[in-house]
Design a protein around this motif. Structure first.
Motif, PDB file in Angstrom:
ATOM      1  N   PHE A 109     -45.901 -35.064 -41.596  1.00  0.00           N
ATOM      2  CA  PHE A 109     -45.717 -33.563 -42.174  1.00  0.00           C
ATOM      3  C   PHE A 109     -46.660 -33.262 -42.902  1.00  0.00           C
ATOM      4  N   ASN A 110     -47.036 -33.782 -43.913  1.00  0.00           N
ATOM      5  CA  ASN A 110     -47.580 -33.058 -45.273  1.00  0.00           C
ATOM      6  C   ASN A 110     -49.431 -33.280 -44.852  1.00  0.00           C
ATOM      7  N   ASN A 139     -45.349 -18.932 -42.903  1.00  0.00           N
ATOM      8  CA  ASN A 139     -44.045 -19.037 -42.064  1.00  0.00           C
ATOM      9  C   ASN A 139     -44.567 -19.893 -40.785  1.00  0.00           C
ATOM     10  N   LEU A 140     -45.716 -19.502 -40.048  1.00  0.00           N
ATOM     11  CA  LEU A 140     -46.457 -20.138 -39.093  1.00  0.00           C
ATOM     12  C   LEU A 140     -46.647 -21.730 -39.222  1.00  0.00           C
ATOM     13  N   GLU A 141     -47.375 -21.731 -40.430  1.00  0.00           N
ATOM     14  CA  GLU A 141     -47.794 -23.034 -40.931  1.00  0.00           C
ATOM     15  C   GLU A 141     -46.488 -23.885 -41.149  1.00  0.00           C
ATOM     16  N   ARG A 142     -45.389 -23.470 -41.549  1.00  0.00           N
ATOM     17  CA  ARG A 142     -44.089 -24.200 -41.601  1.00  0.00           C
ATOM     18  C   ARG A 142     -43.621 -24.751 -40.237  1.00  0.00           C
ATOM     19  N   ARG A 147     -45.067 -30.301 -35.202  1.00  0.00           N
ATOM     20  CA  ARG A 147     -46.140 -31.434 -34.810  1.00  0.00           C
ATOM     21  C   ARG A 147     -45.533 -32.618 -34.621  1.00  0.00           C
ATOM     22  N   CYS A 148     -46.042 -33.341 -33.455  1.00  0.00           N
ATOM     23  CA  CYS A 148     -45.520 -34.808 -33.201  1.00  0.00           C
ATOM     24  C   CYS A 148     -46.488 -35.912 -33.971  1.00  0.00           C
TER      25      CYS A 148
END
Length: 82
Positions: A11-12, A58-61, A67-68
């Motif tokens: 995630f990060n 927003n798109l980044e989030r 993302r897998c």
């Protein structure tokens, strides 16, 4: 059409993508993400084709949550692929 390959990661981790032009008639599998909304001035960086590229936060989030962890994901994202 142009398709965005979202590379796997936690995630990060930084977001890494590649953009590829393919023929629509070849039947490439992809998921569509219609995402032209949000404050266009409120941006976050990602890496697109090994270069910094700014997208809305927003798109980044959405990309982080989509993302897998272990496999790439092929997307058509209107904000990038149009």
């Amino acid at each position: 059409i142009r398709l965005l390959t979202l590379q796997p990661g936690l995630f990060n981790d930084p977001i890494h993508c590649q953009l590829e032009q393919v023929s629509f008639s070849t039947g490439h599998a992809y998921e569509a993400l219609l995402y032209v909304w949000g404050n266009a001035r409120d941006t976050a960086p990602m890496i697109l084709d090994r270069m910094p590229y700014h997208i809305t936060k927003n798109l980044e989030r959405v990309l982080r949550y989509s993302r897998c962890k272990e496999s790439p994901r092929v997307l058509w994202v209107d904000a990038i692929c149009s």
